[in-house]
Design an enzyme around this catalytic site. Structure first.
Site, short mmCIF file in Angstrom:
data_model
loop_
_atom_site.label_atom_id
_atom_site.label_comp_id
_atom_site.label_asym_id
_atom_site.label_seq_id
_atom_site.Cartn_x
_atom_site.Cartn_y
_atom_site.Cartn_z
N HIS A 1 9.01 -11.91 12.51
CA HIS A 1 9.87 -11.21 13.48
C HIS A 1 9.51 -9.72 13.40
O HIS A 1 9.35 -9.18 12.29
CB HIS A 1 11.35 -11.44 13.17
CG HIS A 1 12.24 -10.49 13.91
ND1 HIS A 1 12.17 -10.36 15.28
CD2 HIS A 1 13.17 -9.60 13.49
CE1 HIS A 1 13.04 -9.43 15.66
NE2 HIS A 1 13.66 -8.95 14.59
N CYS B 1 18.36 -11.87 16.56
CA CYS B 1 16.93 -12.12 16.83
C CYS B 1 16.49 -13.53 16.46
O CYS B 1 15.38 -13.94 16.76
CB CYS B 1 16.07 -11.10 16.10
SG CYS B 1 16.62 -9.43 16.39
N GLU C 1 20.08 -12.13 22.47
CA GLU C 1 21.10 -11.28 21.84
C GLU C 1 21.88 -10.57 22.93
O GLU C 1 22.99 -10.09 22.69
CB GLU C 1 20.41 -10.25 20.93
CG GLU C 1 21.33 -9.30 20.19
CD GLU C 1 21.72 -8.03 20.97
OE1 GLU C 1 22.48 -7.24 20.43
OE2 GLU C 1 21.29 -7.85 22.12
N1 CAA Z 1 4.79 10.63 8.74
C1 CAA Z 1 4.55 9.35 8.41
N2 CAA Z 1 5.54 8.49 8.03
C2 CAA Z 1 6.79 8.95 8.00
C3 CAA Z 1 7.11 10.29 8.32
C4 CAA Z 1 6.05 11.15 8.72
N3 CAA Z 1 6.27 12.41 9.05
N4 CAA Z 1 8.44 10.45 8.19
C5 CAA Z 1 8.94 9.26 7.77
N5 CAA Z 1 7.95 8.37 7.66
C6 CAA Z 1 8.04 6.96 7.26
C7 CAA Z 1 9.00 6.72 6.12
O1 CAA Z 1 8.37 6.91 4.87
C8 CAA Z 1 9.35 5.25 6.37
O2 CAA Z 1 8.31 4.42 5.94
P1 CAA Z 1 8.55 3.33 4.78
O3 CAA Z 1 9.69 2.47 5.23
O4 CAA Z 1 7.28 2.60 4.72
O5 CAA Z 1 8.89 4.12 3.57
C9 CAA Z 1 9.37 5.15 7.89
O6 CAA Z 1 8.62 6.27 8.38
C10 CAA Z 1 10.76 5.21 8.49
O7 CAA Z 1 11.39 6.36 7.95
P2 CAA Z 1 12.92 6.31 7.52
O8 CAA Z 1 13.15 5.10 6.65
O9 CAA Z 1 13.31 7.63 7.01
O10 CAA Z 1 13.54 6.07 8.97
P3 CAA Z 1 15.04 6.00 9.42
O11 CAA Z 1 15.94 5.74 8.29
O12 CAA Z 1 15.30 7.15 10.29
O13 CAA Z 1 15.00 4.70 10.36
C11 CAA Z 1 15.11 2.31 10.48
C12 CAA Z 1 14.27 3.53 10.09
C13 CAA Z 1 16.26 2.16 9.52
C14 CAA Z 1 14.22 1.08 10.45
C15 CAA Z 1 15.64 2.53 11.93
O14 CAA Z 1 14.59 2.62 12.84
C16 CAA Z 1 16.59 1.46 12.39
O15 CAA Z 1 17.78 1.47 12.12
N6 CAA Z 1 16.06 0.45 13.16
C17 CAA Z 1 16.86 -0.63 13.69
C18 CAA Z 1 17.15 -1.69 12.63
C19 CAA Z 1 15.95 -2.52 12.30
O16 CAA Z 1 14.99 -2.61 13.04
N7 CAA Z 1 16.02 -3.23 11.14
C20 CAA Z 1 14.95 -4.12 10.75
C21 CAA Z 1 15.43 -5.34 10.02
S1 CAA Z 1 16.76 -6.12 10.95
C22 CAA Z 1 16.01 -7.10 12.08
O17 CAA Z 1 14.87 -7.42 11.96
C23 CAA Z 1 16.81 -7.54 13.26
C24 CAA Z 1 16.48 -6.65 14.42
O18 CAA Z 1 15.56 -6.93 15.16
C25 CAA Z 1 17.28 -5.45 14.65
#
Ligand code: CAA
Length: 424
Positions: free
Chosen positions: A244, A118, A86
């Site tokens: 992945h 990816c 990528e």
């Molecule tokens: N204690 C324990 N768990 C907690 C917590 C706490 N205090 N606070 C939050 N959590 C949990 C939430 O419940 C959530 O878990 P679930 O999904 O099981 O419900 C998890 O932590 C994440 O919390 P949020 O959803 O609120 O987190 P966020 O919105 O801030 O960010 C994300 C999460 C969207 C994945 C972000 O990290 C992101 O944008 N990542 C990059 C994109 C990505 O990886 N996408 C994956 C699919 S795309 C792909 O696979 C291609 C690639 O490689 C990029």
């Protein structure tokens, strides 16, 4: 069912582990976030941070050179080099062309990069497998596939705790001692979606997090159904299920989704996840997302730690690339762990790592990002990372400059551009 007699797959596999890492607890403190969100919610522990002297070319070279040495491979046996990434470093010139020169591969070796976020690593692996099949019996040369990536999101962005870096180098051939791919019909699902992208003018990725998670799961459901109907295989036929891994919890979400589709006893979900998938996630938890390499890092980790206990097992593999393209496929682990034992290199690489403070992490990534901005690229004198074989020195006259780091420290290191090295 579509069967082909010749077996192709992964003959050899090696991983490059970057030297530096940030602990997710350090990042959580700096971002004023409960560490449990990163550790439990996303499932990570640490992530690899690239130094200014490292880029996707140097990571790929370190992985590929280790592979060639540890498996006693002869460069003249390589007839195809495909790099899945990528993190391309140039709009036109592929990483594969740098690698071809640096590794001293033969002139009659076809070289190119594959790009689909990816999915790039799997695109490269599938191309290489088809190449081997097409030449079966008349050309004994092998394909070298390298998946290399540095995942970087903006400071403070939701994706920041999922960053990472690594490269996985593999030989694909008709002697698949590590993993033999099963010859069932393709199970692919593509759909245009704006879930994760990186415009040419940015060194960090853009992402719509929730859309990306939904697209990943949608592709998984489709490809799993296609794969089951094309192969006749079902849940109980798989000993291991790899995914992945953009962050380790995503593999759990994927596993759970398939588990629910199969309508199995929900009480056993976590137990089954531990034995089929979590056992392969230990390296992903340490390195973070390495995009095209993430799935193959899981495979390498399963082989390295599983040793003789995983031989002969069937592994289901789900590859997802934002944008999007996804594929489900499977393989059988080779019969003898001596084929890969002590050659993959994850545990020794992790042992040599150094932890960064938050400030050092910020300055390291700022130096890397400056170097990738057009017009701001100059040669720099950052020392190579200890153990690094090729050091990225910056950009001079719009050309990337790499210097070979000699193993004997007493010998003055030679600096030359990759272009000069290739004798052009
Ligand atoms: N204690 C324990 N768990 C907690 C917590 C706490 N205090 N606070 C939050 N959590 C949990 C939430 O419940 C959530 O878990 P679930 O999904 O099981 O419900 C998890 O932590 C994440 O919390 P949020 O959803 O609120 O987190 P966020 O919105 O801030 O960010 C994300 C999460 C969207 C994945 C972000 O990290 C992101 O944008 N990542 C990059 C994109 C990505 O990886 N996408 C994956 C699919 S795309 C792909 O696979 C291609 C690639 O490689 C990029």
């Amino acid at each position: 069912m579509h069967h082909i007699d010749t077996t192709v797959g992964i003959e050899a596999i090696a991983v490059h582990i970057p030297r530096y890492y940030l602990d997710l607890r350090t990042l959580a403190k700096a971002n004023a976030v409960d560490p449990a969100k990163y550790l439990k919610g996303l499932g990570g522990r640490r992530f690899a941070v690239a130094a200014p002297s490292e880029d996707p070319v140097t990571l790929a070279f370190d992985a590929a050179q280790s592979l060639m040495e540890r498996y006693s491979l002869d460069p003249s046996d390589i007839g195809l080099l495909v790099v899945g990434t990528e993190s391309g470093v140039d709009g036109a010139k592929p990483i594969a062309s740098y690698l071809h020169g640096l590794l001293g591969l033969p002139a009659d070796c076809r070289t190119f990069d594959t790009k689909h976020a990816c999915y790039s690593g799997t695109a490269a692996i599938r191309m290489a497998s088809d190449w081997c099949l097409a030449r079966s019996g008349r050309n004994k040369r092998k394909a070298l596939v390298v998946a290399t990536d540095i995942a970087r999101y903006s400071v403070g962005a939701a994706g920041e705790p999922t960053q990472g870096a690594s490269a996985v180098a593999m030989i694909v051939s008709d002697e698949p001692r590590c993993l033999a791919f099963e010859p069932f019909q393709d199970a692919v699902y593509s759909e245009e979606v704006m879930d994760f992208w990186r415009p040419h003018y940015r060194s960090t990725a853009m992402v719509d997090g929730k859309t990306s998670i939904n697209a990943y799961l949608k592709g998984l459901r489709h490809t799993w159904e296609y794969y089951k109907s094309g192969s006749g295989l079902d849940w109980d036929d798989f000993e291991y299920m790899l995914f992945h891994v953009p962050f380790p919890k995503m593999a759990y979400k994927g596993f759970k989704s398939l588990y629910e589709m199969t309508k199995l006893d929900q009480d056993k979900l976590d137990e089954e996840f531990d034995s089929r998938t979590a056992c392969a996630l230990w390296a992903n938890r340490e390195l973070g997302n390495c995009y095209s390499a993430s799935l193959y890092l899981s495979l390498a980790a399963l082989l390295e730690r599983g040793d003789q206990s995983v031989t002969g097992a069937r592994v289901g593999m789900y590859s997802y690339g934002s944008g999007s393209c996804s594929e489900y496929f499977s393989g059988r682990i080779g019969p003898d762990a001596s084929a890969w034992k002590d050659r993959i290199g994850i545990a020794p690489g992790l042992m040599r790592r150094e932890e960064l403070s938050y400030d050092r992490y910020l300055s390291m990534r700022a130096a890397c990002e400056d170097l990738s901005l057009e017009g701001s690229c100059v040669e720099h004198d950052t020392p190579p990372v200890p153990g690094q074989r090729i050091s990225f020195q910056g950009i001079k006259d719009h050309q990337r400059v790499y210097s070979r780091v000699l193993a004997l420290r007493s010998v003055a290191s030679r600096s030359h551009s990759a272009r000069a090295h290739m004798g052009k």
